[in-house]
Write an enzyme that holds these catalytic residues in place. Structure first.
Site, PDB file in Angstrom:
ATOM      1  N   CYS A  53      -0.152 -19.403 -22.397  1.00 34.97           N
ATOM      2  CA  CYS A  53      -1.115 -19.744 -23.214  1.00 34.97           C
ATOM      3  C   CYS A  53      -1.776 -21.021 -23.072  1.00 34.97           C
ATOM      4  CB  CYS A  53      -1.045 -20.003 -24.465  1.00 34.97           C
ATOM      5  SG  CYS A  53      -2.052 -21.116 -25.888  1.00 34.97           S
TER       6      CYS A  53
ATOM      7  N   THR B 240       0.575  -0.945   0.577  1.00 34.25           N
ATOM      8  CA  THR B 240      -0.204   0.332   0.219  1.00 34.25           C
ATOM      9  C   THR B 240       1.082   1.792  -0.331  1.00 34.25           C
ATOM     10  OG1 THR B 240      -0.373  -0.479   2.405  1.00 34.25           O
ATOM     11  CG2 THR B 240      -1.838  -0.735   1.465  1.00 34.25           C
TER      12      THR B 240
ATOM     13  N   THR C 174      -0.800  -8.142   6.012  1.00 33.60           N
ATOM     14  CA  THR C 174      -2.113  -8.432   6.087  1.00 33.60           C
ATOM     15  C   THR C 174      -2.790  -9.720   7.396  1.00 33.60           C
ATOM     16  OG1 THR C 174      -2.087 -11.612   5.445  1.00 33.60           O
ATOM     17  CG2 THR C 174      -0.304 -11.494   6.875  1.00 33.60           C
TER      18      THR C 174
ATOM     19  N   HIS D  48       0.493 -16.726  -4.127  1.00 36.69           N
ATOM     20  CA  HIS D  48      -0.559 -16.784  -5.675  1.00 36.69           C
ATOM     21  C   HIS D  48      -0.777 -16.109  -6.294  1.00 36.69           C
ATOM     22  CE1 HIS D  48      -3.248 -15.503  -1.237  1.00 36.69           C
ATOM     23  NE2 HIS D  48      -3.396 -16.686  -1.566  1.00 36.69           N
TER      24      HIS D  48
ATOM     25  N   CYS E 185      -1.920 -19.607 -31.783  1.00 38.54           N
ATOM     26  CA  CYS E 185      -2.372 -20.273 -31.739  1.00 38.54           C
ATOM     27  C   CYS E 185      -3.654 -21.060 -31.574  1.00 38.54           C
ATOM     28  CB  CYS E 185      -1.287 -21.619 -30.523  1.00 38.54           C
ATOM     29  SG  CYS E 185      -2.145 -21.739 -29.529  1.00 38.54           S
TER      30      CYS E 185
HETATM   31  N1  APR Z   1       1.485  -1.265   6.706  1.00 38.96           N
HETATM   32  C1  APR Z   1       0.747  -2.060   7.632  1.00 38.96           C
HETATM   33  N2  APR Z   1      -0.525  -3.255   7.649  1.00 38.96           N
HETATM   34  C2  APR Z   1      -1.206  -2.524   6.412  1.00 38.96           C
HETATM   35  C3  APR Z   1      -0.545  -1.653   5.707  1.00 38.96           C
HETATM   36  C4  APR Z   1       0.911  -1.486   5.716  1.00 38.96           C
HETATM   37  N3  APR Z   1       1.176   0.348   5.432  1.00 38.96           N
HETATM   38  N4  APR Z   1      -1.848  -0.991   4.960  1.00 38.96           N
HETATM   39  C5  APR Z   1      -2.527  -2.013   5.056  1.00 38.96           C
HETATM   40  N5  APR Z   1      -1.989  -2.473   6.250  1.00 38.96           N
HETATM   41  C6  APR Z   1      -3.648  -3.919   6.489  1.00 38.96           C
HETATM   42  C7  APR Z   1      -4.719  -3.648   6.746  1.00 38.96           C
HETATM   43  O1  APR Z   1      -4.851  -3.673   8.373  1.00 38.96           O
HETATM   44  C8  APR Z   1      -5.025  -5.329   6.414  1.00 38.96           C
HETATM   45  O2  APR Z   1      -4.779  -5.868   7.540  1.00 38.96           O
HETATM   46  O3  APR Z   1      -2.555  -5.230   5.374  1.00 38.96           O
HETATM   47  C9  APR Z   1      -3.573  -5.651   5.759  1.00 38.96           C
HETATM   48  C10 APR Z   1      -4.997  -6.501   4.177  1.00 38.96           C
HETATM   49  O4  APR Z   1      -4.882  -7.428   4.647  1.00 38.96           O
HETATM   50  P1  APR Z   1      -5.816  -7.671   3.381  1.00 38.96           P
HETATM   51  O5  APR Z   1      -6.353  -6.497   2.236  1.00 38.96           O
HETATM   52  O6  APR Z   1      -6.829  -8.796   3.392  1.00 38.96           O
HETATM   53  O7  APR Z   1      -4.664  -7.965   2.473  1.00 38.96           O
HETATM   54  P2  APR Z   1      -4.347  -9.766   2.089  1.00 38.96           P
HETATM   55  O8  APR Z   1      -3.871 -10.364   3.273  1.00 38.96           O
HETATM   56  O9  APR Z   1      -3.461  -9.814   1.654  1.00 38.96           O
HETATM   57  O10 APR Z   1      -5.412 -10.662   1.224  1.00 38.96           O
HETATM   58  C11 APR Z   1      -5.052 -12.361   1.693  1.00 38.96           C
HETATM   59  O11 APR Z   1      -6.815 -12.343  -0.330  1.00 38.96           O
HETATM   60  O12 APR Z   1      -7.667 -11.594  -2.042  1.00 38.96           O
HETATM   61  C12 APR Z   1      -6.709 -12.250  -2.323  1.00 38.96           C
HETATM   62  O13 APR Z   1      -5.757 -13.160  -2.966  1.00 38.96           O
HETATM   63  C13 APR Z   1      -5.585 -12.249  -2.203  1.00 38.96           C
HETATM   64  O14 APR Z   1      -3.589 -12.312  -1.771  1.00 38.96           O
HETATM   65  C14 APR Z   1      -4.494 -11.505  -1.076  1.00 38.96           C
HETATM   66  C15 APR Z   1      -5.679 -12.435  -0.231  1.00 38.96           C
END
Ligand code: APR
Length: 235
Positions: free
Chosen positions: A124, A23, A185, A116, A147
């Site tokens: 292809c 982000t 995450t 992922h 193709c």
């Molecule tokens: N620093 C720390 N944490 C952050 C920051 C940042 N700059 N920006 C966002 N976050 C946190 C948010 O608080 C959130 O908890 O990162 C987390 C992102 O969570 P998700 O949007 O759910 O992303 P992710 O966990 O990677 O999703 C997993 O879901 O849709 C699928 O395949 C897709 O790989 C993805 C998977």
């Protein structure tokens, strides 16, 4: 103990990251307030990013995918760069990421397990020919091979299995680590989120803006921006 002290003491660090790591490079995550899954579409993004939708509405899939999933101009931020530095100094074994944006490799990381997949690999479905992300970005409608086959990104869509070798490599690295840093995450998507359970080392650290289900089991929880936090680390 501080994050710096834990890193000083460790030399088999593994980093497990998600969309929150990118982000600060300008790529929205999925589930935050301003995340991709909060944006209004006729068809929910989670549906459009499924294998069923890819095969049944390929043109619509690619319209969304080109607009939202190809951040080819994005640059690595301080988090990506610090991890590449830790690997270069022999302190970090691997990056395990759920992201498909290639920013860890752009920052110089070598041992990256992309659970992922990646937007930089496209093939292809008929003859297996490789296509670059740039070719997909420049294409219109449904990208097709000479193709006649349909080109598909090597991205794990909902309903698709993860790559076996990538899983093996990620689990081996995590189970061998003396320190696991989980960052950016929500830990809500399996099987990826389950891999952190394989950690048996000394320091389990979570760096995430919002709370996660793992918080209570960590040795250190930092609720903040992972790029800002890692930029303070001396390697
Ligand atoms: N620093 C720390 N944490 C952050 C920051 C940042 N700059 N920006 C966002 N976050 C946190 C948010 O608080 C959130 O908890 O990162 C987390 C992102 O969570 P998700 O949007 O759910 O992303 P992710 O966990 O990677 O999703 C997993 O879901 O849709 C699928 O395949 C897709 O790989 C993805 C998977």
């Amino acid at each position: 103990m501080t994050l710096q002290e834990m890193i000083n003491e460790s030399n088999r660090i593994v980093f497990f990251g998600g969309a929150g790591v990118s982000t600060e490079s300008g790529i929205p995550d999925f589930r935050s307030e301003d995340g991709l899954y909060r944006q209004k579409y006729d068809v929910p993004p989670e549906v459009m990013l499924s294998a069923d939708y890819f095969f049944s509405h390929t043109e619509n899939f690619y319209r969304f995918y080109r607009e939202k999933m190809l951040p080819l101009e994005a640059q690595p931020n301080a988090a990506h760069k610090k991890l590449a530095e830790l690997e270069e100094k022999g302190k970090l074994l691997a990056v395990v990421t759920q992201n498909i944006d290639g920013l860890h490799q752009k920052a110089g990381s070598k041992n990256v397990f992309e659970l992922h997949g990646s937007v930089y690999r496209n093939h292809c479905r008929r003859c297996g020919k490789f296509f670059s992300a740039e070719q997909i970005a420049k294409s219109t409608g449904v990208p097709r091979c000479e193709c006649g086959g349909i080109v598909k990104p090597d991205v794990v869509l909902y309903g698709e299995p993860l790559d076996g070798d990538t899983i093996d490599g990620a689990i081996r690295a995590i189970s061998h680590a003396d320190m696991l840093i989980v960052a950016g995450t929500s830990l809500t998507v399996y099987p990826a989120a389950g891999f952190v359970q394989c950690f048996e080392g000394k320091y389990l650290v979570l760096i995430n803006r919002d709370p996660t289900p793992l918080d209570s089991r960590c040795d250190l929880v930092l609720h903040g921006k992972v790029g800002e936090i890692l930029s303070q680390i001396q390697v």
